[in-house]
Design an enzyme around this catalytic site. Structure first.
Site, PDB file in Angstrom:
ATOM      1  N   PRO A  89       0.909  22.600 -42.029  1.00  0.00           N
ATOM      2  CA  PRO A  89       1.882  23.622 -41.664  1.00  0.00           C
ATOM      3  C   PRO A  89       3.131  22.996 -41.050  1.00  0.00           C
ATOM      4  O   PRO A  89       3.048  22.028 -40.299  1.00  0.00           O
ATOM      5  CB  PRO A  89       1.125  24.480 -40.640  1.00  0.00           C
ATOM      6  CG  PRO A  89      -0.313  24.255 -40.955  1.00  0.00           C
ATOM      7  CD  PRO A  89      -0.407  22.833 -41.404  1.00  0.00           C
ATOM      8  N   GLU A  90       4.285  23.548 -41.391  1.00  0.00           N
ATOM      9  CA  GLU A  90       5.541  23.023 -40.870  1.00  0.00           C
ATOM     10  C   GLU A  90       6.128  24.018 -39.882  1.00  0.00           C
ATOM     11  O   GLU A  90       5.552  25.075 -39.612  1.00  0.00           O
ATOM     12  CB  GLU A  90       6.476  22.718 -42.030  1.00  0.00           C
ATOM     13  CG  GLU A  90       5.759  21.900 -43.108  1.00  0.00           C
ATOM     14  CD  GLU A  90       6.653  21.058 -43.982  1.00  0.00           C
ATOM     15  OE1 GLU A  90       7.837  20.865 -43.655  1.00  0.00           O
ATOM     16  OE2 GLU A  90       6.150  20.579 -45.012  1.00  0.00           O
ATOM     17  N   ARG A 100       0.883   9.954 -47.096  1.00  0.00           N
ATOM     18  CA  ARG A 100       1.254  11.330 -47.439  1.00  0.00           C
ATOM     19  C   ARG A 100       1.832  11.361 -48.852  1.00  0.00           C
ATOM     20  O   ARG A 100       2.649  10.497 -49.210  1.00  0.00           O
ATOM     21  CB  ARG A 100       2.289  11.890 -46.456  1.00  0.00           C
ATOM     22  CG  ARG A 100       1.784  11.987 -45.028  1.00  0.00           C
ATOM     23  CD  ARG A 100       2.927  12.398 -44.118  1.00  0.00           C
ATOM     24  NE  ARG A 100       2.546  12.303 -42.720  1.00  0.00           N
ATOM     25  CZ  ARG A 100       2.009  13.278 -42.014  1.00  0.00           C
ATOM     26  NH1 ARG A 100       1.788  14.429 -42.607  1.00  0.00           N
ATOM     27  NH2 ARG A 100       1.701  13.114 -40.748  1.00  0.00           N
ATOM     28  N   LYS A 107       5.533  22.009 -34.024  1.00  0.00           N
ATOM     29  CA  LYS A 107       4.314  22.397 -34.732  1.00  0.00           C
ATOM     30  C   LYS A 107       3.192  22.759 -33.763  1.00  0.00           C
ATOM     31  O   LYS A 107       2.047  22.916 -34.172  1.00  0.00           O
ATOM     32  CB  LYS A 107       3.863  21.265 -35.645  1.00  0.00           C
ATOM     33  CG  LYS A 107       4.866  20.902 -36.718  1.00  0.00           C
ATOM     34  CD  LYS A 107       4.298  19.808 -37.594  1.00  0.00           C
ATOM     35  CE  LYS A 107       5.325  19.334 -38.594  1.00  0.00           C
ATOM     36  NZ  LYS A 107       4.787  18.283 -39.477  1.00  0.00           N
ATOM     37  N   ASN A 155       5.822  17.384 -44.377  1.00  0.00           N
ATOM     38  CA  ASN A 155       5.951  16.602 -45.605  1.00  0.00           C
ATOM     39  C   ASN A 155       6.735  17.320 -46.701  1.00  0.00           C
ATOM     40  O   ASN A 155       7.447  16.697 -47.484  1.00  0.00           O
ATOM     41  CB  ASN A 155       4.555  16.225 -46.119  1.00  0.00           C
ATOM     42  CG  ASN A 155       4.586  15.023 -47.031  1.00  0.00           C
ATOM     43  OD1 ASN A 155       5.309  14.062 -46.768  1.00  0.00           O
ATOM     44  ND2 ASN A 155       3.822  15.060 -48.105  1.00  0.00           N
TER      45      ASN A 155
END
Length: 289
Positions: free
Chosen positions: A2-3, A275, A51, A165
């Protein structure tokens, strides 16, 4: 993962369900706080910081949680079947007469004094969606390590808080550089505009159920063809009639081997710091794996 925009939406749902109401159920399923009982206390507010989620509770307490890769908070009405994973993945339950908030797979869950919240979030850089947002400070922190790759620097929450990401990949595409380009190699003026665009993107998506970057104006780079200021040398030019961006939510993320929306070159995929990282070799200049 989650961003910042997703975490802000989660905080809003939790705030609507819990704030101003007395807890009638409290269950923290982590060993250190398993005996903590918050029933009878009123939830004051739920706030996102980057976050991180901060649930402030009467009596000077804050329940700090972080979703990391696959954590989630779900809100249910009385009698509603809980959905979010098997019971053994539940880490927290906060309930009142009208709603029950259930935290699944929370890798970070701690109860601390509200006056000591800085222990949990004091290291964060300016929050792209917060009242403390300071683009100048964000640029200064990014430039503090000019040899560091842009992708890694954007993900470092100590520089600016809220980018994950997906935004890392999309922002590098909009800047027309690869995520492996050192921050110090960006053309003059690009980094401040990139930081401004990051804030614009997160704000554009803060209330949307589905994230999109293709409806936001692209980063405008200064004239010239210096490194980091335009497409890679010797690559194809943008199509005169690119594919319909309205049908695509993102420029590069999750689009490996599909044609670039700008130039038609197949999108590439590789790991950066473990990532998945997407980029267009036709539009983005700079080093690659």
């Amino acid at each position: 993962m989650p961003e910042g925009d997703t975490v802000l939406q989660t905080a809003a749902r939790l705030h609507d369900a819990l704030a101003g109401r007395v807890l009638t159920r409290s269950d923290l399923r982590v060993p250190r706080f398993a005996t903590a009982d918050l029933t009878g206390r009123t939830v004051l507010d739920v706030t996102a910081r980057g976050k991180h989620l901060l649930t402030r509770i009467e009596g000077g307490l804050t329940l700090h949680s972080h979703l990391r890769m696959d954590g989630a908070w779900r809100v249910f009405a009385p009698g509603e079947r809980w959905r979010g994973g098997p019971g053994h993945q539940i880490r927290a339950i906060l309930g009142n007469a009208e709603h029950t908030a259930v935290g699944y797979r929370l890798p970070v869950l701690e109860l601390l004094r509200t006056s000591e919240e800085d222990r949990a979030v004091g290291h964060l850089g300016p929050d792209l969606l917060g009242p403390d947002w300071d683009p100048g400070l964000a640029v200064d922190r990014l430039l503090a390590a000019p040899e560091r790759s842009l992708g890694e620097a954007l993900l470092d929450q100590r520089n600016l808080a809220g980018i994950g990401n997906v935004y890392k990949c999309e922002l590098c595409f909009l800047a027309r550089v690869t995520p492996w380009l050192p921050v110090g190699a960006l053309a003059d003026g690009v980094l401040p505009r990139l930081v401004t665009l990051a804030e614009r993107l997160l704000h554009a998506n803060r209330d949307r159920p589905t994230r999109t970057t293709t409806i936001t104006s692209e980063l405008r780079t200064p004239p010239g063809r210096g490194q980091g200021s335009g497409p890679a040398q010797g690559t194809s030019r943008p199509r005169t009639s690119p594919p319909n961006r309205v049908q695509e939510r993102l420029y590069v993320y999750g689009r490996a081997r599909r044609p670039c929306l700008r130039c038609g070159t197949p999108i590439r995929l590789a790991d950066q710091d473990d990532r998945p990282t997407y980029w267009c070799p036709g539009c983005q200049s700079g080093p690659t794996p």
